[in-house]
Structure formats: C-alpha cells, structure tokens
Design a protein around this motif. Sequence first.
Motif, mmCIF file in Angstrom:
data_model
loop_
_atom_site.group_PDB
_atom_site.id
_atom_site.type_symbol
_atom_site.label_atom_id
_atom_site.label_comp_id
_atom_site.label_asym_id
_atom_site.label_seq_id
_atom_site.Cartn_x
_atom_site.Cartn_y
_atom_site.Cartn_z
ATOM 1 N N LYS A 212 0.847 -1.185 0.000
ATOM 2 C CA LYS A 212 0.000 0.000 0.000
ATOM 3 C C LYS A 212 0.888 1.242 0.000
ATOM 4 O O LYS A 212 2.104 1.172 0.211
ATOM 5 C CB LYS A 212 -0.927 0.023 1.212
ATOM 6 C CG LYS A 212 -0.202 0.026 2.540
ATOM 7 C CD LYS A 212 -1.186 0.065 3.701
ATOM 8 C CE LYS A 212 -0.432 0.112 5.038
ATOM 9 N NZ LYS A 212 -1.372 0.199 6.183
ATOM 10 N N THR A 213 0.277 2.376 -0.255
ATOM 11 C CA THR A 213 0.984 3.651 -0.236
ATOM 12 C C THR A 213 0.793 4.301 1.125
ATOM 13 O O THR A 213 -0.345 4.504 1.571
ATOM 14 C CB THR A 213 0.470 4.575 -1.345
ATOM 15 O OG1 THR A 213 0.640 3.938 -2.612
ATOM 16 C CG2 THR A 213 1.220 5.882 -1.340
ATOM 17 N N THR A 214 1.885 4.621 1.786
ATOM 18 C CA THR A 214 1.830 5.224 3.115
ATOM 19 C C THR A 214 2.593 6.549 3.120
ATOM 20 O O THR A 214 3.480 6.777 2.300
ATOM 21 C CB THR A 214 2.431 4.281 4.178
ATOM 22 O OG1 THR A 214 3.799 4.006 3.829
ATOM 23 C CG2 THR A 214 1.648 2.992 4.255
ATOM 24 N N ILE A 215 2.229 7.390 4.064
ATOM 25 C CA ILE A 215 2.896 8.684 4.266
ATOM 26 C C ILE A 215 3.488 8.681 5.666
ATOM 27 O O ILE A 215 2.779 8.504 6.659
ATOM 28 C CB ILE A 215 1.916 9.857 4.080
ATOM 29 C CG1 ILE A 215 1.325 9.837 2.658
ATOM 30 C CG2 ILE A 215 2.619 11.183 4.326
ATOM 31 C CD1 ILE A 215 0.302 10.917 2.410
ATOM 32 N N THR A 216 4.773 8.843 5.756
ATOM 33 C CA THR A 216 5.470 8.832 7.041
ATOM 34 C C THR A 216 5.193 10.125 7.808
ATOM 35 O O THR A 216 4.742 11.120 7.230
ATOM 36 C CB THR A 216 6.978 8.665 6.813
ATOM 37 O OG1 THR A 216 7.468 9.798 6.081
ATOM 38 C CG2 THR A 216 7.269 7.394 6.023
ATOM 39 N N PRO A 217 5.445 10.127 9.132
ATOM 40 C CA PRO A 217 5.273 11.378 9.906
ATOM 41 C C PRO A 217 6.129 12.522 9.385
ATOM 42 O O PRO A 217 5.806 13.695 9.616
ATOM 43 C CB PRO A 217 5.688 10.966 11.324
ATOM 44 C CG PRO A 217 5.436 9.496 11.379
ATOM 45 C CD PRO A 217 5.739 8.982 10.005
ATOM 46 N N GLU A 218 7.217 12.185 8.676
ATOM 47 C CA GLU A 218 8.057 13.239 8.106
ATOM 48 C C GLU A 218 7.533 13.770 6.789
ATOM 49 O O GLU A 218 8.145 14.668 6.197
ATOM 50 C CB GLU A 218 9.481 12.722 7.908
ATOM 51 C CG GLU A 218 10.219 12.370 9.181
ATOM 52 C CD GLU A 218 9.781 11.039 9.766
ATOM 53 O OE1 GLU A 218 10.038 10.798 10.957
ATOM 54 O OE2 GLU A 218 9.155 10.258 9.018
ATOM 55 N N GLY A 219 6.418 13.219 6.302
ATOM 56 C CA GLY A 219 5.831 13.696 5.061
ATOM 57 C C GLY A 219 6.320 12.961 3.826
ATOM 58 O O GLY A 219 5.969 13.344 2.705
ATOM 59 N N GLU A 220 7.093 11.883 4.002
ATOM 60 C CA GLU A 220 7.592 11.121 2.861
ATOM 61 C C GLU A 220 6.525 10.126 2.397
ATOM 62 O O GLU A 220 5.947 9.401 3.205
ATOM 63 C CB GLU A 220 8.870 10.380 3.228
ATOM 64 C CG GLU A 220 9.435 9.543 2.089
ATOM 65 C CD GLU A 220 10.632 8.723 2.534
ATOM 66 O OE1 GLU A 220 11.212 8.019 1.684
ATOM 67 O OE2 GLU A 220 10.985 8.771 3.735
ATOM 68 N N THR A 221 6.278 10.099 1.092
ATOM 69 C CA THR A 221 5.323 9.160 0.516
ATOM 70 C C THR A 221 6.049 7.913 0.041
ATOM 71 O O THR A 221 6.957 7.999 -0.783
ATOM 72 C CB THR A 221 4.571 9.805 -0.659
ATOM 73 O OG1 THR A 221 3.894 10.982 -0.198
ATOM 74 C CG2 THR A 221 3.556 8.829 -1.243
ATOM 75 N N ILE A 222 5.653 6.770 0.592
ATOM 76 C CA ILE A 222 6.280 5.494 0.237
ATOM 77 C C ILE A 222 5.282 4.692 -0.582
ATOM 78 O O ILE A 222 4.226 4.292 -0.091
ATOM 79 C CB ILE A 222 6.702 4.702 1.481
ATOM 80 C CG1 ILE A 222 7.669 5.520 2.342
ATOM 81 C CG2 ILE A 222 7.346 3.380 1.080
ATOM 82 C CD1 ILE A 222 8.082 4.843 3.617
#
Length: 371
Positions: A212-222
């Motif tokens: 799935k596509t996730t967004i880290t607390p730092e704002g990085e989209t994985i």
Amino acid sequence: MFNYLRKRFASHITERSRRRARLVSKDGRCNIEFGNVEQSRFVFLIDIWTTILDLRWRYKMTIFISAFLGSWFLFGLLWYVVAYIHKDLPEFNPSINHTPCVENINGLTSAFLFSLETQVTIGYGFRCVTEQCVTAIFLLIFQSILGVIINSFMCGAILAKISRSKNRAKTITFSKNAVISKRGGKLCLLIRVANLRKSLLIGSHIYGKLLKTTITPEGETIILDQVNIEFVVDAGNENLFFISPLTIYHIIDKNSPFFHMAAETILQQDFELVVFLDGTVEATSATCQVRTSYIPEEVLWGYRFAPIVSKTKEGKYRVDFQNFSKTVAVETPHCAFCLYNEKEAKAKEKKGYDNPCFVFSEASETSDTKM
C-alpha cells in the motif's frame, strides 16, 4: 439512456484500469519494469546461464538453432579453406596420385555437409579426413570438442528450462477471492490453496505482504510499502501437510492492518495483498515459490468458503474442485472493532462492580421505649 450507458462504460473502464494496477498478477508474474538502468547490459552476459534460462522458448530455440547452423557453416568455410590451400578442389585439376586432406570435398556445399557430419558424428563414410595434412586433423579435433560443448550447453539449458520448479508452481492454485468472516470466534481473512498433484511440497511455509501507499510522519510518501501479514492454519504455518486443499487465515486483531477497515469502506481502500507459498518439490528437491495477489475488489466481506472435501462410500476422501472458489454468505460483523467491542461488552455483563461510595453501617437497637 445515453447518459446511463456512458456512466456504465466509464465505471467499467475505471474498474478495469484499477484491476490492472497490480504488482503481482493472479498467476504470480510481477508487473514491473526497470528504467534508466546505468549498468551495461553486458553484465547479463557474465551470468549467461541464468540469462538463457530466463529467456522465452521462442528466443531460446532461435539461439539453439542459430548456434548449430552457425557452427556448421563456420567450420564448413574452414574445411573449404583447407581444401583450397591444399589444392584439393576440382578446379585445380589435382593429379591421380594427389592425396587430399579430406576426401570428396568438391566445393562449399560438400564442405558444409562434411562439417555437419563431423559435428553431429553421423559419419556416412563417403567423406573422411586423411593423414596427409596435420591442419585438417587439428581442425577435426577442435570441431569435435566445440560440438560437444555446444550440445552439452544447449541440451542442458533445455532440460533445466523444462525441469524448473517454476513449472511445478503452476500445479498450485489459490482461490479466486479472499473472504472475511468469523472463525473460532475471531474475525479472519481466509484464503484457500490447493495442490493439484499427489506429490507433496516438503517444508511448506506460507506468508503474505500487504502493499500500500503510506505517508510517514516526516511527510515522505512510500509507494508499495510492505507490511507483513501472518497466515496460519490450524496446525501452524510451518511444514504444512499439503495433500488436500487448505484454508489459511489471517487473524484480524489490533495489530493487523485490516483492523480499521470495514465492510463499507474496504472497496475504497488502496492495497494489494500478495500471498507467497514456499516449499521443496518432493521429486526433485528443488525449492519452489508460488505467488498470487488480491486487490480490494477480490476480498469478499461476510462470506466463507463452501465445503470441498467429502468421504465416499468406499472410504476414500474426495475433493470437489467445483466448489474450490465458491463462497457462501454468513453473518459477520461489519468491522473488527465492532466485534471486539461486542466481546468486551458481553464480558462486562458477566462481572460484578463495587460501588466505592457505598458505606455499610449497622443500626444499633435500643431496649428503652417511651410511652
């Protein structure tokens, strides 16, 4: 009417495009391509064996035929050059006492035929090398050795291609859909897998990855973030006795990525569940991996699989693959959170609670009475 058809067509195109956007296809092939690779493609020639094995059959057979035809024609030219230098050809009008290097080579065609006969060891007995020139003898030895190497490599590549454990994986099949229902009082995601051969997969191990596509607390989209999904059967997920179809399940608890999904929202989710089955082929002792994937449209909430194994009058166990992917609707909580809240509420009803503000006091009795 036209607007209705247009909307149906648009929804159909959208659904098809969403279904195609998957990393792993249902038959296990990976839908990915590499771009702007800085390494030279010559690095694939270093591991030529793996490169040949990974080629499609049409390319492999083209290389196979080209290698033989090319070697026959190349050595045919060399035999023609030997005959030309030694002046064995008819245009040189050799004398009656002239002993050629190779008997009965009259031109390029006969030289090609002699090259073919030499490399494949046919030996018709019409053309043969004489002891007149050492060059022809060394050329005969060199072609024989090179012919054996080409035969060994090509035949080995074809045999390895046929016997690859990848072909064994085609006789392992997964259910078309995954289902979510209660099992053992817990909400579970269930998948059915079957072995179409009677030979077993030794040391089988099954597991899953949720992409799935996730967004880290730092704002990085994985993109394609991988989350481990543990699958088990009643006897565990190690060393499966894979003689009959198995129903594997993933318990949707508070640590599961499916815990916050519900029956109404699962279709709006953007994920891909990839399931892996690793094992060792019993016949060849080669490792084998089977893969498949499920997207939200292929996860059915509130269903279970229909029974598939029955016992005949003769005492044999029969597997009906007609019901392999068949599902039956069952009563299921519409979310895992609701199921656990329901359990907690029932557990609290069975318990008693103390009132900390309650004070017990005894009333003192008096024997005096007033009239």
